[in-house]
Design a protein around this motif. Structure first.
Motif, short mmCIF file in Angstrom:
data_model
loop_
_atom_site.label_atom_id
_atom_site.label_comp_id
_atom_site.label_asym_id
_atom_site.label_seq_id
_atom_site.Cartn_x
_atom_site.Cartn_y
_atom_site.Cartn_z
N MET A 167 48.93 -32.55 0.37
CA MET A 167 48.36 -33.89 0.12
C MET A 167 48.19 -34.12 -1.37
O MET A 167 47.79 -33.22 -2.10
CB MET A 167 47.01 -33.99 0.82
CG MET A 167 46.55 -35.41 0.99
SD MET A 167 44.98 -35.46 1.86
CE MET A 167 43.82 -35.37 0.51
N PRO A 174 43.48 -38.17 -8.83
CA PRO A 174 42.46 -37.76 -9.81
C PRO A 174 41.23 -38.66 -9.73
O PRO A 174 41.33 -39.82 -9.39
CB PRO A 174 43.17 -37.92 -11.15
CG PRO A 174 44.60 -37.81 -10.83
CD PRO A 174 44.79 -38.38 -9.46
N PHE A 214 24.53 -33.91 -12.53
CA PHE A 214 24.97 -35.27 -12.21
C PHE A 214 25.97 -35.32 -11.06
O PHE A 214 26.25 -36.39 -10.53
CB PHE A 214 25.58 -35.94 -13.44
CG PHE A 214 24.60 -36.09 -14.56
CD1 PHE A 214 23.69 -37.14 -14.55
CD2 PHE A 214 24.57 -35.18 -15.60
CE1 PHE A 214 22.78 -37.27 -15.57
CE2 PHE A 214 23.65 -35.31 -16.62
CZ PHE A 214 22.75 -36.36 -16.60
N SER A 267 32.62 -35.30 -12.31
CA SER A 267 33.58 -34.52 -13.08
C SER A 267 34.10 -35.32 -14.26
O SER A 267 34.19 -36.54 -14.18
CB SER A 267 34.77 -34.13 -12.20
OG SER A 267 34.32 -33.38 -11.12
N LEU A 270 36.66 -28.17 -4.96
CA LEU A 270 37.56 -29.24 -5.40
C LEU A 270 39.00 -28.76 -5.33
O LEU A 270 39.28 -27.58 -5.51
CB LEU A 270 37.23 -29.68 -6.84
CG LEU A 270 35.85 -30.26 -7.10
CD1 LEU A 270 35.77 -30.79 -8.51
CD2 LEU A 270 35.52 -31.36 -6.11
N ALA A 325 43.01 -29.10 -3.33
CA ALA A 325 43.47 -28.88 -1.96
C ALA A 325 43.20 -27.45 -1.51
O ALA A 325 42.96 -27.19 -0.34
CB ALA A 325 44.95 -29.20 -1.87
N LEU A 327 38.89 -28.08 -10.56
CA LEU A 327 39.28 -29.36 -11.14
C LEU A 327 40.74 -29.41 -11.62
O LEU A 327 41.41 -30.41 -11.41
CB LEU A 327 38.32 -29.71 -12.29
CG LEU A 327 38.31 -31.17 -12.75
CD1 LEU A 327 37.95 -32.09 -11.61
CD2 LEU A 327 37.34 -31.35 -13.90
N VAL A 340 43.04 -30.48 -8.96
CA VAL A 340 42.95 -31.91 -8.62
C VAL A 340 43.86 -32.71 -9.54
O VAL A 340 44.58 -33.62 -9.11
CB VAL A 340 41.49 -32.39 -8.77
CG1 VAL A 340 41.41 -33.87 -8.50
CG2 VAL A 340 40.59 -31.63 -7.84
N TYR A 341 43.86 -32.36 -10.81
CA TYR A 341 44.64 -33.12 -11.78
C TYR A 341 46.05 -32.57 -11.97
O TYR A 341 46.82 -33.12 -12.75
CB TYR A 341 43.92 -33.12 -13.13
CG TYR A 341 42.77 -34.09 -13.19
CD1 TYR A 341 42.95 -35.40 -13.62
CD2 TYR A 341 41.50 -33.69 -12.80
CE1 TYR A 341 41.90 -36.28 -13.65
CE2 TYR A 341 40.44 -34.58 -12.84
CZ TYR A 341 40.65 -35.87 -13.27
OH TYR A 341 39.61 -36.76 -13.30
N GLY A 378 51.41 -28.85 0.56
CA GLY A 378 51.24 -30.26 0.93
C GLY A 378 50.07 -30.52 1.85
O GLY A 378 49.89 -31.63 2.34
N LYS A 379 49.27 -29.50 2.14
CA LYS A 379 48.14 -29.71 3.05
C LYS A 379 46.87 -29.22 2.39
O LYS A 379 46.90 -28.33 1.54
CB LYS A 379 48.36 -28.91 4.32
CG LYS A 379 49.07 -29.69 5.42
CD LYS A 379 49.03 -28.85 6.67
CE LYS A 379 49.57 -29.62 7.85
NZ LYS A 379 49.62 -28.77 9.05
N VAL A 380 45.76 -29.77 2.82
CA VAL A 380 44.49 -29.25 2.32
C VAL A 380 44.17 -28.00 3.12
O VAL A 380 44.33 -27.96 4.35
CB VAL A 380 43.37 -30.30 2.49
CG1 VAL A 380 42.06 -29.74 1.98
CG2 VAL A 380 43.72 -31.57 1.73
N GLU A 432 31.60 -39.00 -4.95
CA GLU A 432 31.88 -38.81 -3.52
C GLU A 432 32.53 -37.46 -3.22
O GLU A 432 32.54 -37.02 -2.09
CB GLU A 432 32.76 -39.95 -2.99
CG GLU A 432 34.20 -39.95 -3.45
CD GLU A 432 34.39 -40.70 -4.77
OE1 GLU A 432 33.37 -40.95 -5.45
OE2 GLU A 432 35.53 -41.02 -5.11
N TYR A 433 33.07 -36.78 -4.23
CA TYR A 433 33.72 -35.50 -3.99
C TYR A 433 32.80 -34.31 -4.19
O TYR A 433 33.19 -33.17 -4.01
CB TYR A 433 34.94 -35.35 -4.91
CG TYR A 433 34.67 -35.78 -6.34
CD1 TYR A 433 34.01 -34.95 -7.21
CD2 TYR A 433 35.04 -37.05 -6.77
CE1 TYR A 433 33.73 -35.34 -8.49
CE2 TYR A 433 34.78 -37.46 -8.06
CZ TYR A 433 34.12 -36.61 -8.92
OH TYR A 433 33.84 -37.00 -10.19
#
Lengths: 200, 577
Positions: free
Chosen positions: A1, A5, B294, B297, B325, B327, B332, B335-336, B406-408, B442-443
């Protein structure tokens, strides 16, 4: 998936005041004395504490016997070395010995600041090795010895060679270059020559 | 010379006899002196020396004599210390008086009666602490079974995983429970080395290094690379561990507004001139991948661009983002889609999502090796217990095995789904909107609730406590320990605790931020913390949400300054100490 970002936070948290009043600190760091002669400011309490964490290995070795003898040995070796080169006469050989020793000891004692080891969190970063010896105490035996060596070297070299005026001046200036920074009046004094020295 | 002589003769011609007699007397004395010196043993040697070096040049002789005099004077001067002037000299009597006057302070200041509730409010867990716990009241012995544990930071519910447990038990059977020594003596065991390799592989770094405790990882790693004269630019919302780390490294600290990269760039721009001309120093940007205070990120892509542009190094604290965070829980950068090599130093905790204990640091090989001899916590603190290391290794290998392109990851997915669900429920709740604001993003698996600004105003509570210019920082500066206590801070925390206590009665255990105000450099706001767990199902989340919503709204809505005063009155009244 393919995770998108994260968007940037909508309302960045604003601090009312910066925790360290960074601007005054910055000015403090940026301030550079415009005068030719300045004095290193005394250490803060915190820096002094860091200086006391561990004995200063960078400066303590000068107390060893070998560290005293090596000065004499180096001078003799230098003299022998220059004597062995046929193109130098006696005058030149003494001058070169004198000047080589002076340049070496100037770099070592008065040019390089700080310590090569990282034991004191950089608490000695502003001080030359001469200023670190004996924690800056004056007229200690090792300082007397190190002061005496270049003067003695100069006096005997003028005696054993018949300098012409030019060589005499060169030798005298060289000698003064290491004698003056060693005087108590020069303690923590920095000479700033614009575009030549980069002292802070 | 001749001119001088002739003038002298001319003058002496006219001069009285006495002067000439005087001069001849002086010359005679001088000759006698020379002869006298020659008679002294070694005297002729000195004279020969002076004659030889004189060479008919009085100036030269003068200079040499002066030089010799300086040397002699220097040699006979007595030693003095530079510090001597600053020292205060006291007489024996004065010293005795000071000793008699001295009364030792207690090691810890006595507990205030207003703070007593903090100790009483610590929940006692009976049995293992999984995602469901039983709480026991230490006074009555009454047990509340089967609470939803939303206070634990074992986000992936790995702490009680059978596989992890078996690996830990196996290691305990092999080498006991403790490492019993710092890493560099005999504390390092095979499992530590394996864990370092596992972490490095899992996070995509060259080398990993393990610390015995997560809190002291940053406070040891950062000062290991920074010292006086270096520069660190720190996010203005970092946890207390990073604040202390920057502080004790003694380098120059700049702060940028929390996650405000424009401000960061502004600071970097203003530093440019200074950085160009000074000696080359070490420069770091320090921030958290998922903020403890807080719950959000930074924009890592831009952050990496900025640090590359200004030639700074990036120090990223992934304490909360590892395992939560990305998959596959790689934090982080996953994620990026940024390679780990772009982040010079990554530190993190094994105690949260990795379900064990301890801390770690990963990065390039030289950086990790440098710490082996230079990082205080690594050199002087006991190593991580071997079973903790193998437990963390077990979690990592489980995460890696479950990886599908391709999957979490199937271990991470329930956590992210639960987080999403609870976050949206809390965020959309009409009842809650008026009284609390959701601060986290939300994450974030740690959902952070603060009293809403309007409510704070109504209850006469300040926007934040501590921080620059506050009374607490002034008290610290002046050494007034009694000034460390903030009445409002205590009251607000008590209000939050009231809600936590009530939620315990309804089967949900949440927690709140517990900060020691005088240790924080930055302003703090008390928060309710709801930690989501991968082990919950949708029903649990729904149930927890209903309880939380109901408890918070009944406690807070309609609460005004008077009501608040009444609620917290018992704090000041109680007599138990």
């Amino acid at each position: 998936m393919n995770v998108e970002p994260f968007p940037a936070p909508s309302s960045p948290e604003r601090l009312t005041v910066s925790p360290t009043s960074s601007h005054t600190a910055k000015d403090h760091r940026r301030r550079r004395s415009s005068s030719l002669i300045s004095k290193v400011e005394p250490e803060t309490f915190e820096t002094k504490q860091d200086q006391d964490i561990q004995s200063n290995m960078n400066a303590n070795w000068v107390h060893f016997k070998g560290a005293w003898i090596i000065h004499i040995v180096i001078i003799i070796l230098l003299k022998l070395f220059y004597d062995l080169i046929p193109m130098f006469n006696n005058e030149w050989s003494w001058t070169l010995t004198n000047v080589t020793y002076v340049i070496g000891s100037y770099i070592m004692f008065h040019q390089i600041k700080g310590t090569p080891f990282d034991f004191n969190n950089g608490a000695y970063d502003n001080l030359t090795m001469w200023e670190q010896i004996d924690n800056g105490d004056q007229y200690t035996p090792v300082k007397k010895f190190l002061m005496g060596v270049p003067i003695f070297l100069f006096l005997i070299s003028t005696h054993y060679s018949y300098y012409d005026l030019n060589l005499f001046v060169v030798n005298l200036v060289a000698c003064l270059c290491v004698v003056i920074p060693k005087l108590p009046y020069s303690h923590r004094v920095r000479v700033n020559i614009p575009y030549i020295t980069d002292q802070n | 010379m001749s001119v001088v002589t002739t003038t002298l003769i001319q003058n002496t011609n006219g001069a009285p006899e006495a002067v000439i007699a005087y001069i001849s007397h002086v010359v005679k004395l001088w000759e006698q002196f020379i002869q006298g010196v020659e008679k002294v043993p070694g005297g002729s040697l000195v004279l020969n020396y002076i004659r030889a070096s004189h060479k008919n040049d009085p100036w030269r002789t003068l200079l040499e004599v002066l030089l010799a005099l300086v040397a002699i004077r220097y040699f006979f001067a007595s030693k003095y210390s530079q510090d001597e002037k600053e020292k205060v000299h006291l007489s024996e009597k004065e010293i005795q008086e000071l000793i008699d006057d001295w009364e030792p302070e207690p090691f810890a200041p006595p507990l205030r009666k207003e703070e007593r509730w903090e100790l009483d409010a610590i929940p006692m867990v009976k049995g293992a602490a999984g995602n469901r716990v039983a709480l026991e009241d230490p006074k009555t012995g009454h047990v509340i079974p089967n609470l939803l544990n939303m206070a634990s930071r074992d986000f992936l519910n790995m702490g009680l995983n059978e596989n992890v447990k078996q690996r830990a038990i196996k290691t305990i059977r092999e080498c006991g429970v403790g490492a019993c020594s710092p890493m560099n003596f005999y504390g390092t065991q095979d499992v530590h080395v394996r864990l370092g390799e596992d972490l490095a592989r899992f996070l995509g770094a060259e080398e990993g290094i393990i610390y015995g405790q997560d809190y002291c990882t940053s406070t040891s790693v950062l000062p290991c690379f920074l010292k006086r004269g270096d520069i660190v630019i720190v996010d203005g919302g970092v946890s207390v561990a990073l604040q202390k780390a920057a502080l004790i490294s003694r380098c120059h600290i700049e702060w940028f507004n929390h996650n405000d990269l424009d401000h960061l760039e502004e600071i970097l721009e203003s530093l440019q001139e200074e950085l160009r001309e000074g000696p080359l120093n070490r420069r770091f940007i320090v921030t958290e991948a998922l903020s403890e205070n807080f719950g959000d990120s930074p924009d890592l892509k831009r952050l990496v661009e900025i640090k590359n542009k200004y030639k700074f190094r990036l120090y990223l604290d992934e304490t909360y983002s590892i395992g939560t965070l990305g998959a596959n829980g790689r934090g982080l950068p996953e994620v990026y889609g940024i390679p780990r090599s772009e982040i010079e130093i990554t530190v993190g905790s094994l105690a949260h999502a990795l379900g064990s204990s301890g801390g770690f640091c990963v990065g390039c090989r030289d950086m990790a090796y440098y710490q082996i001899l230079s990082s205080n916590a690594y050199v002087f603190s006991a190593a991580l217990p071997p079973y903790s290391a193998s437990a963390a290794s077990a979690v990592i290998s489980m995460l890696e095995e479950a990886e599908e392109p391709g999957k979490v990851n199937r271990y991470v997915k329930p956590l992210q789904d639960n987080t999403q669900l609870l976050y949206s429920l809390l965020k959309q709740s009409k009842k809650l909107q008026q009284v609390v604001s959701v601060r986290s993003a939300e994450y974030s698996p740690v959902i952070i609730l603060r009293l809403a600004p309007a409510l704070r105003k109504k209850l006469n509570l300040p926007e934040s406590y501590g921080g620059p210019g506050s009374d607490v920082l002034k008290a610290i500066k002046n050494g007034h320990e009694e000034g460390y206590f903030s009445r409002d801070y205590n009251r607000e925390n008590y209000l939050l605790q009231k809600m936590i206590d009530e939620l315990i009665g309804r089967g949900v255990l949440i927690t709140r931020s517990k900060r020691v105000l005088h240790h924080e450099l930055l302003p703090v706001v008390p928060t309710l913390l709801i930690n989501v767990n991968a082990g919950f199902n949708e029903k649990d989340i729904q149930h927890a949400y209903e309880c939380i919503e109901d408890t918070i709204s009944t406690t807070l809505s309609g609460l005004d300054a008077n009501g608040f005063n009444q609620l917290v009155q018992q704090l000041e009244k109680t007599n138990i100490i």
